[in-house]
Design a protein around this motif. Structure first.
Motif, PDB file in Angstrom:
ATOM      1  N   VAL A 180      -2.128  11.002  -5.497  1.00  0.00           N
ATOM      2  CA  VAL A 180      -2.231  11.124  -4.045  1.00  0.00           C
ATOM      3  C   VAL A 180      -2.358  12.589  -3.629  1.00  0.00           C
ATOM      4  N   ALA A 187      -0.500  13.675   2.072  1.00  0.00           N
ATOM      5  CA  ALA A 187      -0.212  12.242   2.125  1.00  0.00           C
ATOM      6  C   ALA A 187       1.138  11.986   1.464  1.00  0.00           C
ATOM      7  N   VAL A 189       4.064   9.368  -0.358  1.00  0.00           N
ATOM      8  CA  VAL A 189       4.248   8.181  -1.185  1.00  0.00           C
ATOM      9  C   VAL A 189       5.701   7.722  -1.064  1.00  0.00           C
ATOM     10  N   ILE A 209       1.758   4.169   0.925  1.00  0.00           N
ATOM     11  CA  ILE A 209       1.176   5.498   1.073  1.00  0.00           C
ATOM     12  C   ILE A 209       0.678   5.683   2.502  1.00  0.00           C
ATOM     13  N   HIS A 211      -0.322   9.022   5.728  1.00  0.00           N
ATOM     14  CA  HIS A 211      -0.517  10.442   6.013  1.00  0.00           C
ATOM     15  C   HIS A 211      -0.006  10.690   7.431  1.00  0.00           C
ATOM     16  N   GLU A 217      -5.716   8.573   6.560  1.00  0.00           N
ATOM     17  CA  GLU A 217      -5.495   7.636   5.447  1.00  0.00           C
ATOM     18  C   GLU A 217      -6.698   6.704   5.233  1.00  0.00           C
ATOM     19  N   LEU A 220      -8.614   6.066   1.767  1.00  0.00           N
ATOM     20  CA  LEU A 220      -7.802   6.743   0.759  1.00  0.00           C
ATOM     21  C   LEU A 220      -7.689   5.971  -0.567  1.00  0.00           C
ATOM     22  N   ILE A 224      -7.784   7.278  -4.578  1.00  0.00           N
ATOM     23  CA  ILE A 224      -6.618   7.244  -5.472  1.00  0.00           C
ATOM     24  C   ILE A 224      -6.975   6.487  -6.749  1.00  0.00           C
ATOM     25  N   VAL A 305      -1.726   1.116   1.518  1.00  0.00           N
ATOM     26  CA  VAL A 305      -1.946   2.266   2.395  1.00  0.00           C
ATOM     27  C   VAL A 305      -1.793   1.810   3.837  1.00  0.00           C
TER      28      VAL A 305
END
Ligand code: TTP
Ligand code: MN
Ligand code: MN
Length: 378
Positions: A180, A187, A189, A209, A211, A217, A220, A224, A305
């Motif tokens: 991430v 961002a 986690v 996850i 942001h 986000e 995203l 990842i 996310v």
């Protein structure tokens, strides 16, 4: 003060989300029995019965001492006739005949083994059993076409069915953090699921996850996943994109319990080296040097996310337990005329969304005392 002897009545509120359920359980013999019947019901498409057994087990989990006599259960909620019969059988005979015969039944054993394959649900397992498939060898020998998830599930069956330790969850956490940070600095986690509730082992590892800046986000997850794939960390992954905005049932009517975040079901390849680097002691898992066994294990990992505006709802919805979540939604609907999902809380009377930036605020909106994650183990 009165002279009369006071009868101590242990009172238990009827919704699990009104109770503090730690991992300390003085009635594991009874709750294991009821959980097994719940599991059997769930695997047999009898959801209602499954929930009834889960609710009964959850009530026993909060009792301060082991139940030794049926009279101790007077006045407790959620204990139906069937659950009471099972409890009585255990108290009187040391075991429940129904639980024992379920455990022994070929059908239950086959359902357990087949649904132990990642990607196989109760429906598929039931169809295979009707076609004469009862174990993994018969599945491999059959000409069943398996999808990608099921092929990975079969290939890594033993690893995936071995509990994941907290140390392993932390090692996976470091990898996810690194992924991430590499693709979107800033961002965040968060470990969710059972490990957030303080469990020492689990069937998978779950991460949420987000942001701090709304919108950052978006898109995203594929980034990842690409990073993890390029580093050789993924044995399997399936990403489903966010379908929240385009869905027509809207947040006010969470038709299914499935939420619509961008998410990834995956199987990680965790190196013993990686675990050591994460500062953990050597596990029982054989390393390459001591006997030619593989120096890694497969671990089921779920990634979700969420935009920051929905983070508190996602956090609450993904911390569990599953029964706690179900009870929160039932409380919201039946007691407050509200609709709770992992995206939002809607007040059906005021016809308005209730904002929240923390779990505490959501409990407050719902008129519930705040229950921390470690006490949501219903
Ligand atoms: P799980 O990972 O299935 O369960 P858990 O982490 O509580 O237990 P275990 O140790 O066995 O892994 O689910 C975690 C939470 O995620 C659970 O509270 C429900 C939520 N969840 C959803 O919101 N949507 C989904 O589609 C799924 C599968 C889970
Ligand atoms: Mn989990
Ligand atoms: Mn999970």
């Amino acid at each position: 003060p009165t002279n009369e002897a006071e009868v101590e009545v242990f009172s238990v509120p009827s919704y699990a989300c009104q109770r503090r359920t730690t991992l300390e359980n003085r009635n594991t013999v009874l709750t294991d029995a009821l959980s097994l019947l719940a599991e059997n019901a769930e695997l047999s498409a009898e959801e209602g019965r499954g929930v009834a057994f889960r609710r009964a087990a959850a009530v026993l989990k909060v009792l301060p001492e082991p139940v030794t006599d049926m009279t101790q259960l007077r006045g407790l909620p959620c204990l139906g006739e069937h659950s009471l019969r099972v409890i009585k059988d255990i108290l009187e005979n040391g075991a429940s005949s129904e639980v024992e015969s379920t455990k022994q039944s070929e059908r239950f054993k086959a359902l357990k083994v087949l649904t132990g394959v990642f990607g196989v649900g109760a429906k598929t397992a039931d169809r295979w059993i009707r076609e004469g498939i009862h174990d993994l060898q018969q599945l491999k020998d059959s000409r069943q076409t398996l999808n990608r998830a099921q092929r990975a599930g079969l290939e890594h069956y033993d690893d995936i069915n071995q509990p994941v330790s907290k140390a392993e969850a932390d090692a996976i956490g470091e990898i996810v953090e690194e992924a991430v940070a590499s693709v979107l600095p800033g961002a965040q986690v968060t470990l969710i699921g059972g490990f957030r509730r303080g469990k020492l082992s689990g069937h998978d590892v779950d991460f949420l996850i987000t942001h701090p800046e709304e919108g950052r986000e978006v898109g995203l997850m594929p980034k990842i996943v690409s990073w993890l794939e390029s580093q050789g960390f993924l044995l399997y992954q399936k990403t489903t994109r966010n379908s929240y905005l385009e869905s027509d049932d809207g947040p006010a009517r969470p038709c299914s319990n499935m939420d619509r975040f961008e998410r990834c079901f995956s199987v990680f390849k965790l190196d013993e080296d990686e675990k050591r680097r994460a500062g953990q002691t050597q596990s029982h898992h054989a390393s390459a040097e001591d006997g030619g066994l593989k120096p890694w294990r497969a671990v089921r990992v779920d990634l979700v996310v969420s935009p920051i505006s929905q983070f508190a709802f996602a956090l609450l919805g993904w911390t569990g337990s599953k029964l706690f979540e179900r009870e929160l939604r039932r409380w919201a609907g039946h007691e407050k005329t509200m609709s709770l999902s992992s995206h939002a809380l809607y007040d059906n009377t005021q016809r308005t969304y209730l904002r929240a930036t923390s779990e505490e605020e959501i409990f407050a909106h719902l008129g519930l005392d705040y229950i921390p994650p470690s006490e949501r183990n219903a």
